[in-house]
Motif scaffolding. Structure first.
Motif, mmCIF file in Angstrom:
data_model
loop_
_atom_site.group_PDB
_atom_site.id
_atom_site.type_symbol
_atom_site.label_atom_id
_atom_site.label_comp_id
_atom_site.label_asym_id
_atom_site.label_seq_id
_atom_site.Cartn_x
_atom_site.Cartn_y
_atom_site.Cartn_z
ATOM 1 N N THR A 18 0.827 -1.199 0.000
ATOM 2 C CA THR A 18 0.000 0.000 0.000
ATOM 3 C C THR A 18 0.867 1.257 0.000
ATOM 4 O O THR A 18 1.829 1.363 0.768
ATOM 5 N N TYR A 19 0.507 2.207 -0.860
ATOM 6 C CA TYR A 19 1.216 3.489 -0.949
ATOM 7 C C TYR A 19 0.178 4.594 -0.805
ATOM 8 O O TYR A 19 -0.764 4.675 -1.586
ATOM 9 N N LEU A 20 0.356 5.416 0.224
ATOM 10 C CA LEU A 20 -0.648 6.411 0.579
ATOM 11 C C LEU A 20 -0.238 7.792 0.083
ATOM 12 O O LEU A 20 0.920 8.201 0.240
ATOM 13 N N PHE A 21 -1.216 8.509 -0.494
ATOM 14 C CA PHE A 21 -0.958 9.835 -1.039
ATOM 15 C C PHE A 21 -1.968 10.830 -0.448
ATOM 16 O O PHE A 21 -2.980 11.143 -1.068
ATOM 17 N N PRO A 22 -1.702 11.324 0.783
ATOM 18 C CA PRO A 22 -2.614 12.293 1.403
ATOM 19 C C PRO A 22 -2.359 13.702 0.878
ATOM 20 O O PRO A 22 -1.209 14.122 0.695
ATOM 21 N N ARG A 23 -3.433 14.414 0.633
ATOM 22 C CA ARG A 23 -3.297 15.777 0.119
ATOM 23 C C ARG A 23 -3.008 16.764 1.251
ATOM 24 O O ARG A 23 -3.689 16.786 2.270
ATOM 25 N N SER A 24 -1.976 17.576 1.055
ATOM 26 C CA SER A 24 -1.631 18.672 1.966
ATOM 27 C C SER A 24 -1.466 18.213 3.412
ATOM 28 O O SER A 24 -1.773 18.938 4.346
ATOM 29 N N ARG A 25 -0.964 16.997 3.579
ATOM 30 C CA ARG A 25 -0.624 16.553 4.934
ATOM 31 C C ARG A 25 0.495 17.422 5.487
ATOM 32 O O ARG A 25 0.534 17.745 6.671
ATOM 33 N N GLU A 26 1.419 17.808 4.619
ATOM 34 C CA GLU A 26 2.511 18.702 4.980
ATOM 35 C C GLU A 26 2.309 20.029 4.258
ATOM 36 O O GLU A 26 1.728 20.079 3.181
ATOM 37 N N GLU A 27 2.791 21.091 4.860
ATOM 38 C CA GLU A 27 2.690 22.420 4.249
ATOM 39 C C GLU A 27 4.042 22.778 3.628
ATOM 40 O O GLU A 27 5.033 22.942 4.337
ATOM 41 N N ARG A 28 4.058 22.911 2.319
ATOM 42 C CA ARG A 28 5.297 23.257 1.621
ATOM 43 C C ARG A 28 5.246 24.647 0.997
ATOM 44 O O ARG A 28 6.261 25.125 0.486
ATOM 45 N N TYR A 29 4.080 25.264 1.021
ATOM 46 C CA TYR A 29 3.945 26.594 0.428
ATOM 47 C C TYR A 29 3.705 27.660 1.503
ATOM 48 O O TYR A 29 3.189 28.729 1.220
ATOM 49 N N ASP A 30 4.110 27.347 2.743
ATOM 50 C CA ASP A 30 3.907 28.307 3.826
ATOM 51 C C ASP A 30 5.055 29.307 3.934
ATOM 52 O O ASP A 30 4.996 30.240 4.730
ATOM 53 N N ASP A 31 6.101 29.120 3.138
ATOM 54 C CA ASP A 31 7.220 30.056 3.081
ATOM 55 C C ASP A 31 6.860 31.189 2.111
ATOM 56 O O ASP A 31 6.652 30.951 0.919
ATOM 57 N N GLU A 32 6.766 32.396 2.611
ATOM 58 C CA GLU A 32 6.331 33.519 1.774
ATOM 59 C C GLU A 32 7.254 33.760 0.582
ATOM 60 O O GLU A 32 6.834 34.322 -0.428
ATOM 61 N N SER A 33 8.496 33.300 0.679
ATOM 62 C CA SER A 33 9.442 33.541 -0.417
ATOM 63 C C SER A 33 9.064 32.767 -1.680
ATOM 64 O O SER A 33 9.520 33.111 -2.774
ATOM 65 N N GLN B 34 6.163 4.849 2.768
ATOM 66 C CA GLN B 34 5.065 4.520 1.872
ATOM 67 C C GLN B 34 3.969 5.584 1.916
ATOM 68 O O GLN B 34 2.831 5.326 1.541
ATOM 69 N N CYS B 35 4.320 6.794 2.367
ATOM 70 C CA CYS B 35 3.357 7.885 2.472
ATOM 71 C C CYS B 35 3.977 9.132 1.859
ATOM 72 O O CYS B 35 5.067 9.550 2.267
ATOM 73 N N PHE B 36 3.275 9.735 0.885
ATOM 74 C CA PHE B 36 3.839 10.838 0.124
ATOM 75 C C PHE B 36 2.815 11.955 -0.027
ATOM 76 O O PHE B 36 1.826 11.815 -0.746
ATOM 77 N N SER B 37 3.046 13.057 0.674
ATOM 78 C CA SER B 37 2.116 14.180 0.651
ATOM 79 C C SER B 37 2.219 14.944 -0.662
ATOM 80 O O SER B 37 3.279 15.000 -1.287
ATOM 81 N N TRP B 38 1.094 15.536 -1.091
ATOM 82 C CA TRP B 38 1.046 16.322 -2.315
ATOM 83 C C TRP B 38 0.008 17.421 -2.136
ATOM 84 O O TRP B 38 -0.860 17.350 -1.268
ATOM 85 N N THR B 39 0.106 18.453 -2.968
ATOM 86 C CA THR B 39 -0.874 19.534 -2.911
ATOM 87 C C THR B 39 -1.529 19.753 -4.273
ATOM 88 O O THR B 39 -2.747 19.826 -4.380
ATOM 89 N N THR B 40 -0.732 19.835 -5.323
ATOM 90 C CA THR B 40 -1.264 20.052 -6.667
ATOM 91 C C THR B 40 -1.317 18.733 -7.436
ATOM 92 O O THR B 40 -0.640 17.760 -7.089
ATOM 93 N N THR B 41 -2.113 18.706 -8.503
ATOM 94 C CA THR B 41 -2.225 17.498 -9.311
ATOM 95 C C THR B 41 -0.884 17.129 -9.928
ATOM 96 O O THR B 41 -0.532 15.942 -10.025
ATOM 97 N N ASP B 42 -0.104 18.124 -10.327
ATOM 98 C CA ASP B 42 1.228 17.847 -10.879
ATOM 99 C C ASP B 42 2.101 17.149 -9.833
ATOM 100 O O ASP B 42 2.868 16.237 -10.166
ATOM 101 N N GLU B 43 1.978 17.586 -8.579
ATOM 102 C CA GLU B 43 2.763 16.942 -7.519
ATOM 103 C C GLU B 43 2.295 15.507 -7.297
ATOM 104 O O GLU B 43 3.117 14.609 -7.076
#
Length: 248
Positions: free
Chosen positions: A139-154, A230-239
């Motif tokens: 099993t490979y889990l792909f939760p959306r926005s489990r982690e925040e990667r766009y919280d850096d204003e830069s 086996q867990c990979f967070s993503w936010t956009t469809t491309d990710e």
């Protein structure tokens, strides 16, 4: 059972002991079960790699499942599929046919990618099922926005980054309205014509108007799968498409 059933006797024992928990299959249902397996033999045991894709069938979340299917089916000699597209079991009304059908396919898939975007509905029930040792290792889990990667204003200097941050805020912000207003202001600072209303419309199209979240029970399991790599967070469809490369 610690291993995948290798013959019809083992499979019947597994269904009775590990899936139906003591419910008795009459001879007719047992024969129909075996007939179903024989009919799906080429699909389940062929030389190709099989990917049993799980997730929410609701709109708009089903769109991401379709993307996952497309990505995996581009692989050489691969067959990615959803449970809903497989033939139904013809068994008695007192047998939970959908549950049995699920395990028949999960047991013999080479990998089980699960796209998770919220903690309600059928996808969560599927998540509970694949945590069994027999299935967990595939099993490979792909939760959306489990982690925040766009919280850096830069990084908030492009339209795509702003929209991705809006999705993250929908998952994590206590005061979403205020956070979206601040995000729209940040977009204007970088010359991007994105209003608060634009962000709200985008979230409506991406999340169907809901504020998705993950319960403590779900996040605890995410920690487990992440520890197993086996867990990979993503936010956009491309990710998501990129993260699917982690499925062997």
């Amino acid at each position: 059972m610690a291993k995948i059933p290798e013959n019809t006797d083992e499979l019947t024992d597994f269904i009775l002991d590990d899936v139906l928990y003591g419910v008795t299959l009459d001879p007719v249902d047992s024969e129909r079960l075996l007939s179903y397996m024989r009919a799906r033999h080429e699909h389940l045991f062929g030389p190709h790699s099989t990917y049993f894709v799980l997730g929410s069938y609701e709109t708009p979340f089903k769109y991401r499942l379709d993307e996952a299917l497309d990505v995996l089916n581009r692989r050489h000699d691969a067959y990615a599929y959803l449970l809903a597209t497989q033939p139904d079991l013809d068994v008695s009304d007192d047998v939970p046919d959908l549950k049995v059908k699920f395990f028949l396919h999960a047991l013999y898939a080479d990998a089980i990618p699960l796209v998770l975007e919220h903690d309600t509905g059928g996808a969560v029930a599927e998540f509970g099922r694949v945590e069994r040792p027999t299935l967990l290792e595939r099993t490979y889990l792909f939760p959306r926005s489990r982690e925040e990667r766009y919280d850096d204003e830069s990084v908030l200097t492009t339209r795509d980054a702003i929209l991705a941050r809006a999705v993250e805020l929908a998952y994590h912000a206590d005061d979403l309205e205020a956070e979206l207003e601040a995000l729209a202001d940040r977009a204007h600072e970088h010359g991007l014509a994105i209003s608060t209303q634009d962000l709200e419309s985008y979230l409506e199209s991406e999340l169907g108007g809901r504020r998705p979240s993950y319960s403590g029970v779900i996040t605890d399991s995410l920690v487990h799968l992440k520890a197993l790599d086996q867990c990979f967070s993503w936010t956009t469809t491309d990710e998501l498409e990129d993260r699917l490369s982690n499925v062997p």
